[in-house]
Design an enzyme around this catalytic site. Structure first.
Site, short mmCIF file in Angstrom:
data_model
loop_
_atom_site.label_atom_id
_atom_site.label_comp_id
_atom_site.label_asym_id
_atom_site.label_seq_id
_atom_site.Cartn_x
_atom_site.Cartn_y
_atom_site.Cartn_z
N SER A 130 4.01 -2.21 10.09
CA SER A 130 5.47 -2.30 10.21
C SER A 130 6.04 -3.65 9.80
O SER A 130 6.99 -4.14 10.43
CB SER A 130 5.91 -1.91 11.62
OG SER A 130 5.55 -0.58 11.91
N GLU A 190 -4.88 -4.72 10.73
CA GLU A 190 -3.83 -3.72 10.87
C GLU A 190 -4.03 -2.97 12.19
O GLU A 190 -4.79 -2.01 12.24
CB GLU A 190 -3.87 -2.73 9.71
CG GLU A 190 -3.66 -3.36 8.35
CD GLU A 190 -3.08 -2.38 7.33
OE1 GLU A 190 -2.12 -2.76 6.65
OE2 GLU A 190 -3.55 -1.23 7.25
N HIS A 193 -9.12 1.53 5.39
CA HIS A 193 -7.78 1.64 5.97
C HIS A 193 -7.85 2.56 7.20
O HIS A 193 -8.64 3.51 7.23
CB HIS A 193 -6.79 2.20 4.94
CG HIS A 193 -5.39 2.10 5.43
ND1 HIS A 193 -4.83 3.06 6.25
CD2 HIS A 193 -4.44 1.15 5.24
CE1 HIS A 193 -3.59 2.69 6.55
NE2 HIS A 193 -3.33 1.55 5.95
N ASN A 213 0.88 -1.17 0.00
CA ASN A 213 0.00 0.00 0.00
C ASN A 213 0.91 1.21 0.00
O ASN A 213 1.55 1.52 1.00
CB ASN A 213 -0.88 -0.03 1.26
CG ASN A 213 -1.66 1.27 1.44
OD1 ASN A 213 -1.74 2.08 0.51
ND2 ASN A 213 -2.22 1.46 2.62
N TRP A 214 0.97 1.87 -1.14
CA TRP A 214 1.92 2.99 -1.27
C TRP A 214 1.43 4.27 -0.61
O TRP A 214 2.17 5.26 -0.56
CB TRP A 214 2.21 3.24 -2.75
CG TRP A 214 3.17 2.27 -3.35
CD1 TRP A 214 3.84 1.25 -2.70
CD2 TRP A 214 3.58 2.20 -4.73
NE1 TRP A 214 4.64 0.58 -3.59
CE2 TRP A 214 4.50 1.14 -4.84
CE3 TRP A 214 3.27 2.94 -5.86
CZ2 TRP A 214 5.10 0.80 -6.05
CZ3 TRP A 214 3.87 2.61 -7.07
CH2 TRP A 214 4.78 1.55 -7.16
N LYS A 215 0.18 4.29 -0.19
CA LYS A 215 -0.37 5.51 0.42
C LYS A 215 -0.15 6.69 -0.54
O LYS A 215 -0.22 6.51 -1.75
CB LYS A 215 0.22 5.72 1.81
CG LYS A 215 0.11 4.44 2.65
CD LYS A 215 0.43 4.58 4.10
CE LYS A 215 0.25 3.22 4.79
NZ LYS A 215 0.43 3.28 6.22
N GLY A 243 3.19 2.29 10.66
CA GLY A 243 4.16 3.37 10.47
C GLY A 243 4.92 3.75 11.73
O GLY A 243 5.57 4.78 11.79
N GLU A 264 -6.07 4.90 8.12
CA GLU A 264 -5.90 6.33 7.82
C GLU A 264 -7.19 6.93 7.26
O GLU A 264 -7.50 8.10 7.50
CB GLU A 264 -4.71 6.51 6.86
CG GLU A 264 -3.39 6.32 7.60
CD GLU A 264 -2.29 5.65 6.81
OE1 GLU A 264 -2.33 5.69 5.57
OE2 GLU A 264 -1.39 5.06 7.44
N GLY A 297 3.20 -1.11 4.13
CA GLY A 297 3.30 0.30 3.78
C GLY A 297 4.73 0.65 3.43
O GLY A 297 5.21 0.41 2.32
N GLY A 298 5.46 1.19 4.41
CA GLY A 298 6.81 1.72 4.19
C GLY A 298 7.73 0.78 3.42
O GLY A 298 8.42 1.21 2.47
P1 13P Z 1 3.56 0.33 7.51
O1 13P Z 1 4.00 -0.99 6.91
O2 13P Z 1 4.32 1.51 6.98
O3 13P Z 1 3.47 0.26 8.99
O4 13P Z 1 2.04 0.55 6.98
C1 13P Z 1 1.12 -0.46 7.11
C2 13P Z 1 -0.10 -0.10 6.39
O5 13P Z 1 -0.81 0.82 6.77
C3 13P Z 1 -0.46 -0.85 5.17
O6 13P Z 1 -1.75 -0.57 4.75
#
Ligand code: 13P
Length: 253
Positions: free
Chosen positions: A213, A167, A95, A9-11, A173, A97, A234-235
């Protein structure tokens, strides 16, 4: 046997050029994904480029959000019909966020989930508790509310098509990963709830990913857990090197 699903998920990261560069580098690092499903959700504007470069590569491309109407006066929203025009395979819904920064409610997410299924887009439904909810021992209550609301009025056949991503908000993050035991318990609870809402066939088939993470250093311990059917990253999905390492770990577990 549930097929492992490794998704990035590149956000709000990577424009068109960075998207092309990422995939070209990834293709140099991993040529074959074997028994693992690989997926990336870029920002909307980079989706056409991702679809184009992945056309022959067996990588699923998805969106990070959508609205539940086809068209109309919904400024700033994206219709599932538009996503289908781009040949998108899946859509991330709910999600944390979206829930916490943009105040999306369980009710709204439920409408989006129903619509995605109607349109033949695979939903990745995100659920998870905040740190406060975990400390207050409300994790199961929150997960139950999120799952029950999302699956309200969804048929068993459609329910099987949904991918759930657990999640925990406190792990996103932050560099804090849920231990394999914490993730296993939450996944077990979610699967048990799906069994109660439907039956053991649906519960056995539905895939539950872990997100929060996930990195090359912890992917093996998480992906080795039976209850964990993949990862939403994510990251670590932003760098071809780390994403490729996680894919390779997924192919080996
Ligand atoms: P991180 O892997 O950066 O913690 O993000 C997880 C995430 O929100 C994937 O949707």
């Amino acid at each position: 046997m549930r097929k492992l699903f490794i998704a990035g998920n590149w956000k709000m990261n990577k424009g068109i050029k960075e998207t092309e560069d990422f995939f070209n580098e990834l293709f140099n690092l991993v040529a074959d994904y074997g028994k693992v499903d690989i997926a990336i959700a870029p920002p909307f504007t980079s989706i056409p480029k991702a679809v184009e470069v992945c056309r022959t590569k067996n990588i699923l491309i998805g969106a990070q959000n959508m609205y539940f109407e086809d068209s109309g006066a919904f400024t700033g929203e994206i219709s599932p019909k538009f996503l289908k025009e781009l040949n998108v395979d899946f859509v991330i819904l709910g999600h944390s966020e979206r829930r916490h920064i943009f105040n999306e409610s369980n009710e709204l997410i439920s409408k989006k989930l129903k619509k995605a299924l109607e349109e033949g887009l695979t939903p990745i439904l995100c659920v998870g508790e905040t740190l406060k909810e975990r400390e207050d021992e409300k994790t199961e209550k929150v997960l139950k509310e999120q799952v029950d609301s999302a699956f309200n009025d969804i048929s068993p056949d459609d329910a099987k098509k949904v991918i759930i991503a657990y999640e925990p908000v406190w792990a996103i993050g932050t560099g804090k990963t849920a231990t394999p035991e914490i993730a296993k318990d939450a996944h077990f609870f979610i699967r048990k709830r799906i069994k109660e809402l439907y039956n053991s066939i649906v519960a056995d088939e539905i895939r539950i990913l872990y997100g929060g993470s996930v990195k090359p250093g912890n992917a093996k311990s998480l992906l080795s857990v039976d209850e964990i059917d993949g990862a939403l990253i994510g990251g670590a999905s932003l760098k071809p090197q780390s994403f490729a390492e996680i894919i390779k770990i997924g192919m080996e577990v």
